[in-house]
Motif scaffolding. Structure first.
Motif, PDB file in Angstrom:
ATOM      1  N   VAL A   6     -58.958 -93.182 -66.542  1.00 35.48           N
ATOM      2  CA  VAL A   6     -58.655 -92.813 -65.158  1.00 35.48           C
ATOM      3  C   VAL A   6     -59.209 -93.921 -64.277  1.00 35.48           C
ATOM      4  N   CYS A   7     -58.433 -94.302 -63.253  1.00 32.78           N
ATOM      5  CA  CYS A   7     -58.901 -95.360 -62.341  1.00 32.78           C
ATOM      6  C   CYS A   7     -60.220 -94.932 -61.691  1.00 32.78           C
ATOM      7  N   ARG A   8     -61.133 -95.883 -61.549  1.00 31.41           N
ATOM      8  CA  ARG A   8     -62.437 -95.545 -60.937  1.00 31.41           C
ATOM      9  C   ARG A   8     -62.341 -95.412 -59.426  1.00 31.41           C
ATOM     10  N   ARG A   9     -61.266 -95.917 -58.840  1.00 27.99           N
ATOM     11  CA  ARG A   9     -61.138 -95.862 -57.383  1.00 27.99           C
ATOM     12  C   ARG A   9     -60.233 -94.706 -56.953  1.00 27.99           C
ATOM     13  N   CYS A  10     -58.971 -94.693 -57.425  1.00 31.26           N
ATOM     14  CA  CYS A  10     -58.064 -93.607 -57.053  1.00 31.26           C
ATOM     15  C   CYS A  10     -58.070 -92.554 -58.165  1.00 31.26           C
ATOM     16  N   LEU A  11     -57.106 -91.631 -58.153  1.00 28.62           N
ATOM     17  CA  LEU A  11     -57.138 -90.529 -59.118  1.00 28.62           C
ATOM     18  C   LEU A  11     -56.050 -90.670 -60.183  1.00 28.62           C
ATOM     19  N   ILE A  27     -60.273-100.566 -62.498  1.00 26.57           N
ATOM     20  CA  ILE A  27     -59.424-100.353 -61.311  1.00 26.57           C
ATOM     21  C   ILE A  27     -57.955-100.496 -61.726  1.00 26.57           C
ATOM     22  N   CYS A  28     -57.109 -99.590 -61.227  1.00 27.83           N
ATOM     23  CA  CYS A  28     -55.705 -99.580 -61.663  1.00 27.83           C
ATOM     24  C   CYS A  28     -54.877-100.621 -60.904  1.00 27.83           C
ATOM     25  N   SER A  29     -53.721-100.923 -61.471  1.00 32.09           N
ATOM     26  CA  SER A  29     -52.827-101.916 -60.876  1.00 32.09           C
ATOM     27  C   SER A  29     -52.348-101.476 -59.487  1.00 32.09           C
ATOM     28  N   GLY A  30     -52.189-100.156 -59.280  1.00 29.77           N
ATOM     29  CA  GLY A  30     -51.776 -99.666 -57.961  1.00 29.77           C
ATOM     30  C   GLY A  30     -52.821-100.001 -56.901  1.00 29.77           C
ATOM     31  N   CYS A  31     -54.091 -99.781 -57.241  1.00 30.28           N
ATOM     32  CA  CYS A  31     -55.176-100.101 -56.288  1.00 30.28           C
ATOM     33  C   CYS A  31     -55.264-101.606 -56.062  1.00 30.28           C
ATOM     34  N   ARG A  32     -55.062-102.395 -57.109  1.00 33.65           N
ATOM     35  CA  ARG A  32     -55.132-103.859 -56.955  1.00 33.65           C
ATOM     36  C   ARG A  32     -54.037-104.361 -56.018  1.00 33.65           C
ATOM     37  N   ILE A 307     -57.245 -92.326 -50.464  1.00 35.92           N
ATOM     38  CA  ILE A 307     -58.439 -93.077 -50.914  1.00 35.92           C
ATOM     39  C   ILE A 307     -58.208 -94.560 -50.652  1.00 35.92           C
ATOM     40  N   ARG A 308     -57.043 -95.041 -51.054  1.00 36.64           N
ATOM     41  CA  ARG A 308     -56.760 -96.476 -50.906  1.00 36.64           C
ATOM     42  C   ARG A 308     -56.795 -96.910 -49.444  1.00 36.64           C
ATOM     43  N   HIS A 309     -56.344 -96.023 -48.563  1.00 33.64           N
ATOM     44  CA  HIS A 309     -56.364 -96.366 -47.135  1.00 33.64           C
ATOM     45  C   HIS A 309     -57.742 -96.114 -46.512  1.00 33.64           C
TER      46      HIS A 309
HETATM   47 ZN   LIG Z   1     -56.371 -96.794 -58.754  1.00 39.70          ZN
END
Ligand SMILES: [Zn+2]
Length: 410
Positions: A6-11, A27-32, A307-309
């Motif tokens: 599971v990504c450490r930043r988003c869900l 960290i997932c590619s979406g967050c990057r 979260i990302r925003h």
């Molecule tokens: Zn993520």
């Protein structure tokens, strides 16, 4: 405790159906790819967009410059605002009638057309075929939304061919926004392949035909993608504005509510009141099926985006997901009446699509969810509940019913 997949930043989980990767920092590619939003020079990206659309501007002003797909919700208002009011293009709006229309969606679409003073054409596929397809895709794919996903992604392309308008302008590319499939700078465009893989879950119109079913070619032909030769001859291309504008759906909806009277409504299954208010089922039964099949639902999409925003902490987001994820969908009776199925039959068909990776039947009819949200801690109970503002109701204070074809307001 966070599981390593599971990504450490988003869900988002590594098993996201659009496909994502998690790097060595967790960290997932979406967050990057989201990080690009704070790094890119968006004024330069906008100028790039202006250059890109310039050749499509009609010189005489006696035809349309582009096609913009719209509905009574989603990014429609912001999209038309950018295309008409900022780029100064003359768009032809096209809309696929999804039949699960809420009164609010009919109102929002009518207001859109009036406020922006645009021409709009709508595709109404005959309801008999639509119901036949829904019966098939519900049984075979666990989807009651296939005709809508297929129709809204193909009707604009068919219109581009029929009217010989080569440029289609879409809002967000979900592969970029959710999972970082491409960088913004790749300027990914519309493809038949992405639609087939992701929008349609690998089932094109012709894949639905089977000797074991009652569907015929007469039911599905309107969902066929145009031939490559026709697309090439006209030069049809579809671009996504999220590659050229710093995309933020919450801020965009709030701007459109303030300036163009877009209206929102609350849902039981998520805290985001802004999107999908044109439909009784997208945030209802369709979202329940998403949880059955993929082990997460739209509230996880919304929480990850927030979260990302930077508007939710991860712990607050977890609490919001746990609050909404298994809420009752509502409006099940409307769907059963529309399709001519009883609620027990519907529940049986839906249960057939529960993914055993996330669901365990402890006793007949007693399902235990073992998605990640039931394994992580409860999250931060002080999670805000007023991040999003409903300004209206789905049914606008009337009895709930699908508006099959509506002229709307005023
Ligand atoms: Zn993520």
């Amino acid at each position: 405790m966070t599981a390593p997949n599971v990504c450490r930043r988003c869900l988002y989980h590594a098993s996201h159906p659009l496909g994502l990767t998690i790097d060595e920092e967790g960290i997932c590619s979406g967050c990057r790819v989201h990080e690009e939003k704070d790094r890119l020079d968006w004024e330069a990206r906008w100028r790039r967009l202006e250059e890109l659309v310039a050749p499509y501007r009609s010189r005489g002003g006696d035809t349309y410059d582009c096609i913009v797909p719209v509905s009574g919700a989603g990014d429609s208002y912001f999209l038309v605002h950018l295309v008409k009011e900022r780029l100064g293009l003359n768009p032809l709006l096209v809309s696929y009638n999804k039949y699960f229309n809420t009164p609010l969606g009919i109102r929002n679409l009518a207001n859109l057309r009036i406020r922006f003073n645009c021409d709009l054409i709508q595709q109404n596929v005959n309801p008999v075929s639509v119901k036949k397809i829904v019966r098939t895709t519900l049984r075979r794919l666990g989807s009651l939304y296939w005709p809508n996903l297929a129709g809204q992604t193909v009707f604009p392309v068919q219109t581009a061919v029929n009217y010989r308008i080569p440029l289609i302008i879409w809002g967000a590319h979900q592969g970029v926004e959710q999972v970082g499939m491409f960088s913004h700078e790749h300027e990914a465009e519309m493809t038949r392949r992405y639609r087939w893989d992701h929008d349609l879950m690998g089932a094109e119109a012709d894949d639905l035909l089977s000797i074991f079913d009652t569907l015929t070619e007469a039911d599905i032909w309107q969902y066929r993608y145009p031939a490559d030769a026709d697309l090439a001859e006209i030069g049809v291309r579809g671009i996504y504005l999220s590659n050229f504008v710093r995309w933020d759906p919450k801020a965009q909806h709030e701007q459109m509510m303030a300036t163009h009277d877009y209206r929102s409504a609350s849902f039981s299954r998520t805290f985001d009141c802004y999107d999908h208010v044109d439909c009784y089922n997208f945030m209802g039964l369709h979202d329940v099926l998403k949880l059955y099949k993929h082990g997460y639902s739209k509230v996880t999409d919304h929480a990850s985006r927030e979260i990302r925003h930077g508007r939710l902490t991860r712990d607050q987001a977890v609490a919001l997901v746990r609050r909404h994820e298994q809420a009752e969908p509502g409006h099940v009776d409307l769907f059963c009446d529309w399709l001519g199925i009883d609620p027990t039959g519907l529940a049986f068909m839906m249960n057939e699509h529960r993914n055993p990776a996330f669901w365990e039947e402890q006793a007949p009819g007693d399902w235990r969810f073992k998605g990640w949200s039931t394994q992580e801690g409860p999250g931060d109970p002080t999670a805000p509940t007023d991040l999003f503002r409903p300004t209206d109701q789905l049914n606008r204070g009337q009895a709930d019913r699908y508006i099959t074809v509506g002229k709307g307001y005023p």
